[in-house]
Design a protein around this motif. Structure first.
Motif, mmCIF file in Angstrom:
data_model
loop_
_atom_site.group_PDB
_atom_site.id
_atom_site.type_symbol
_atom_site.label_atom_id
_atom_site.label_comp_id
_atom_site.label_asym_id
_atom_site.label_seq_id
_atom_site.Cartn_x
_atom_site.Cartn_y
_atom_site.Cartn_z
ATOM 1 N N ARG A 283 0.771 -1.196 0.153
ATOM 2 C CA ARG A 283 0.065 0.028 -0.101
ATOM 3 C C ARG A 283 0.733 1.419 -0.003
ATOM 4 N N ARG A 284 1.996 1.117 0.847
ATOM 5 C CA ARG A 284 2.875 2.368 0.883
ATOM 6 C C ARG A 284 3.360 2.625 -0.406
ATOM 7 N N ASN A 285 4.004 1.603 -1.076
ATOM 8 C CA ASN A 285 4.504 1.732 -2.374
ATOM 9 C C ASN A 285 3.563 2.293 -3.561
ATOM 10 N N ARG A 286 2.228 1.744 -3.339
ATOM 11 C CA ARG A 286 1.183 2.280 -4.155
ATOM 12 C C ARG A 286 0.994 3.724 -4.186
ATOM 13 N N GLU A 287 0.931 4.154 -2.536
ATOM 14 C CA GLU A 287 0.893 5.573 -2.446
ATOM 15 C C GLU A 287 1.944 6.463 -2.945
ATOM 16 N N LEU A 288 3.204 5.822 -2.658
ATOM 17 C CA LEU A 288 4.567 6.651 -2.987
ATOM 18 C C LEU A 288 4.433 6.589 -4.531
ATOM 19 N N ASP A 289 4.090 5.501 -5.429
ATOM 20 C CA ASP A 289 3.929 5.658 -6.701
ATOM 21 C C ASP A 289 3.041 6.472 -7.208
ATOM 22 N N ALA A 290 1.988 6.625 -6.510
ATOM 23 C CA ALA A 290 0.950 7.839 -6.803
ATOM 24 C C ALA A 290 1.637 8.959 -6.518
ATOM 25 N N VAL A 291 2.242 9.337 -5.462
ATOM 26 C CA VAL A 291 2.946 10.641 -5.244
ATOM 27 C C VAL A 291 3.667 10.981 -6.423
ATOM 28 N N ASN A 292 4.756 9.764 -6.458
ATOM 29 C CA ASN A 292 5.698 10.065 -7.682
ATOM 30 C C ASN A 292 5.154 10.351 -8.999
ATOM 31 N N ARG A 293 3.858 9.745 -9.618
ATOM 32 C CA ARG A 293 3.088 10.210 -10.502
ATOM 33 C C ARG A 293 2.559 11.294 -10.640
ATOM 34 N N ASP B 198 -6.506 13.163 -6.428
ATOM 35 C CA ASP B 198 -6.117 11.745 -6.714
ATOM 36 C C ASP B 198 -5.399 10.684 -5.852
ATOM 37 N N VAL B 199 -4.425 11.607 -5.437
ATOM 38 C CA VAL B 199 -3.455 10.607 -4.232
ATOM 39 C C VAL B 199 -4.202 10.315 -3.146
ATOM 40 N N VAL B 200 -5.252 11.186 -2.309
ATOM 41 C CA VAL B 200 -5.775 11.023 -1.193
ATOM 42 C C VAL B 200 -7.305 10.571 -1.502
ATOM 43 N N SER B 201 -7.658 10.157 -2.750
ATOM 44 C CA SER B 201 -9.219 9.793 -3.149
ATOM 45 C C SER B 201 -9.992 10.849 -2.456
ATOM 46 N N ALA B 202 -10.133 12.140 -2.782
ATOM 47 C CA ALA B 202 -11.112 13.153 -2.159
ATOM 48 C C ALA B 202 -11.979 13.179 -3.402
ATOM 49 N N ARG B 203 -13.282 13.848 -2.753
ATOM 50 C CA ARG B 203 -14.034 14.173 -3.753
ATOM 51 C C ARG B 203 -13.681 15.759 -4.188
ATOM 52 N N TYR B 204 -13.416 16.443 -3.469
ATOM 53 C CA TYR B 204 -13.365 18.007 -3.703
ATOM 54 C C TYR B 204 -11.821 18.263 -3.210
ATOM 55 N N ALA B 205 -11.162 19.265 -4.275
ATOM 56 C CA ALA B 205 -10.044 19.688 -3.614
ATOM 57 C C ALA B 205 -9.652 21.217 -4.283
ATOM 58 N N ALA B 206 -9.049 21.828 -3.201
ATOM 59 C CA ALA B 206 -8.959 23.349 -3.668
ATOM 60 C C ALA B 206 -7.272 23.771 -3.296
ATOM 61 N N LEU B 207 -7.045 24.684 -4.013
ATOM 62 C CA LEU B 207 -5.522 25.041 -3.711
ATOM 63 C C LEU B 207 -5.653 26.900 -3.444
ATOM 64 N N LEU C 181 3.385 15.442 -0.802
ATOM 65 C CA LEU C 181 3.049 15.914 -2.203
ATOM 66 C C LEU C 181 3.225 17.535 -2.167
ATOM 67 N N SER C 182 2.906 18.007 -1.112
ATOM 68 C CA SER C 182 3.031 19.506 -0.993
ATOM 69 C C SER C 182 4.245 20.029 -1.129
#
Length: 505
Positions: free
Chosen positions: A79-89, A113-122, A228-229
């Protein structure tokens, strides 16, 4: 328990137990049962069973527990590898863009996409913490427009801006710091926010809402978003540097454009001034030539002619018996006659009256005859009549002086046996060609001629340039020389208008 300890226990414990059973058998059982071998074996097997069964259960339970721990560890690692892969991508997706608005949008999409959230803002903040930009993901453009102006940083957004550290809220509605949602804002249950650091200061914040597939955001989600930040901060810095570089480049291009325009304008002014100055110099030169030629013809030559007449009148008064005086008188007359002829020749050279009285073609033919008389080289003249009769004085003077200079150079240096002069007219242009069969020369050695050398060639070019014309010289050692001159027949005002038109193209 690690594998090494388990392996040691499974080896040492049975051996110790067997050793204890053997000692117990020797010390107690043998005394109790005597020589009854069957009973003795039954007791020993019973003791072995009593020790082996619990020990086996303990070993198997330990192995099962370690297997579960291993499976959980592998699952966590995967799971960590998948998460890190998602962060890297996501980081790679962020880093691919250099345009700042696109980088900000990529960051929001990647975080969602990384944390599987419905909404995001910056939210991009200034030095005072005021939100200056808000980039969203998960809502449509129409929904974003319906939200109205940028948030002012109250409630939970303000907490994240002020504290500058991660914020994880399981239930927004139960948090006392929440100020509620503005009109047209989608309802959100949970929140995860992390700051984005730019040069060790907060430059923005990431907001994630409504975890998909779970009741709330986890610590792992927070860790991934913090990681990611960090990449996002570097990407924003790179994009801003790129934007600043483009801005500097654009300013330099604008400055260069204006500078080139100023240089071109100044160059045009200098060229115009140079042409005006050259025109005035040549006009003054021609006027002075004409004045001197007129004075030589009207005054000096007339005085010499009068002197010769007076000498003729005085000759009859000389005594015939004085040969020395007669010889001196004859020398004096010869000197006066030669001086008169040279004065007339000098007057014609300075400004041939035939050029003013008859025109260019007659003047060129006259100079060709003078050339043949001076250098002994035959000159062929092939000249067309101008389509408009007489040419303007400036054109006639320029073409005559160029022909005169070209013929003089040929006579002095070419060692030619024949020279051809051709003069033709085509619509608004005149073409003069002077060609000899002499020894030629290396054009590269005189290609950069200036006023410091090759004055004749420089003067020809200057005269042609004043008439919007050109001078082309075709020569090589041993191959003769051809001088081709093309000048405009337009008047000065028309030439100036044409030059201004070319300068603005």
């Amino acid at each position: 328990m690690d594998v090494q300890r388990l392996r040691a226990i499974t080896i040492v414990a049975p051996l110790g137990y067997l050793l204890g059973v053997e000692i117990l058998t020797f010390v107690l059982i043998e005394r109790a049962v005597g020589s009854d071998l069957v009973l003795r074996l039954v007791i020993i097997f019973g003791l072995l069973a009593v020790g082996a069964v619990p020990f086996s259960f303990w070993v198997f339970s330990t192995i099962e527990r370690q297997q579960r721990d291993l499976v959980e560890s592998l699952a966590a690692t995967s799971r960590r590898n998948r998460e890190l892969d998602a962060v890297n991508r996501a980081s790679a997706s962020i880093s691919r863009a250099l345009d700042l608005p696109q980088v900000l949008q990529n960051i929001v999409e990647a975080a969602r996409d990384v944390v599987s959230a419905r909404y995001a803002a910056l939210g991009v903040t200034d030095e005072s913490g005021r939100i200056t930009q808000l980039i969203t993901s998960g809502i449509t453009a129409e929904q974003r427009f319906a939200l109205g102006p940028l948030p002012e940083g109250h409630g939970l957004l303000g907490v994240l801006i002020r504290d500058g550290k991660p914020l994880r809220i399981p239930d927004i509605s139960r948090d006392c710091r929440a100020h509620g949602f503005p009109p047209n804002h989608p309802r959100m249950k949970n929140l995860l926010g992390v700051p984005i650091l730019l040069n060790d200061s907060v430059g923005g914040d990431l907001y994630l809402a409504d975890k998909i597939g779970a009741e709330e955001f986890s610590q792992e989600d927070e860790n991934l978003l913090v990681l990611l930040s960090q990449h996002a901060g570097l990407a924003i810095q790179n994009a801003r540097l790129y934007r600043d570089a483009l801005s500097v480049r654009d300013r330099l291009e604008i400055l260069t454009f204006h500078l080139e325009a100023k240089v071109a304008e100044r160059t045009q002014q200098i060229q115009s001034y140079s042409q005006q100055l050259t025109t005035r110099v040549l006009e003054a030169q021609e006027k002075e030539r004409k004045r001197i030629a007129r004075e030589l013809h009207d005054e000096t030559a007339q005085s010499l002619a009068t002197l010769l007449i007076n000498l003729d009148m005085c000759e009859s008064l000389l005594p015939v018996d004085n040969p020395a005086l007669l010889a001196m008188f004859a020398r004096l007359r010869a000197l006066a006659t030669r001086t008169l002829e040279e004065t007339r020749e000098l007057s014609h050279d300075l400004r041939p009256t035939i050029l003013d009285d008859v025109g260019l073609i007659a003047a060129v033919q006259w100079f060709a005859e003078e050339y043949t008389r001076t250098f002994g080289v035959e000159v062929g003249v092939d000249a067309e009549d101008p389509p408009t009769g007489r040419l303007s004085p400036e054109v006639e003077i320029a073409l005559f002086r160029i022909a005169q200079e070209a013929l003089t150079n040929s006579g002095k240096h070419a060692e030619a046996s024949h020279v051809d002069v051709t003069l033709t007219f085509r619509e608004e242009y005149a073409r003069l060609v002077v060609e000899d069969n002499g020894k030629g020369f290396d054009l590269e050695q005189v290609a950069g001629a200036t006023r410091k050398g090759c004055l004749g060639m420089y003067g020809m070019r200057e005269r042609a340039a004043l008439l919007a014309g050109t001078v082309a010289i075709d020569t090589a050692p041993g191959k003769g020389t051809r001088v081709t001159v093309v000048v405009s027949l337009k008047n000065k005002a028309e030439r100036d208008r044409a030059s201004e038109g070319l300068a603005t193209c």
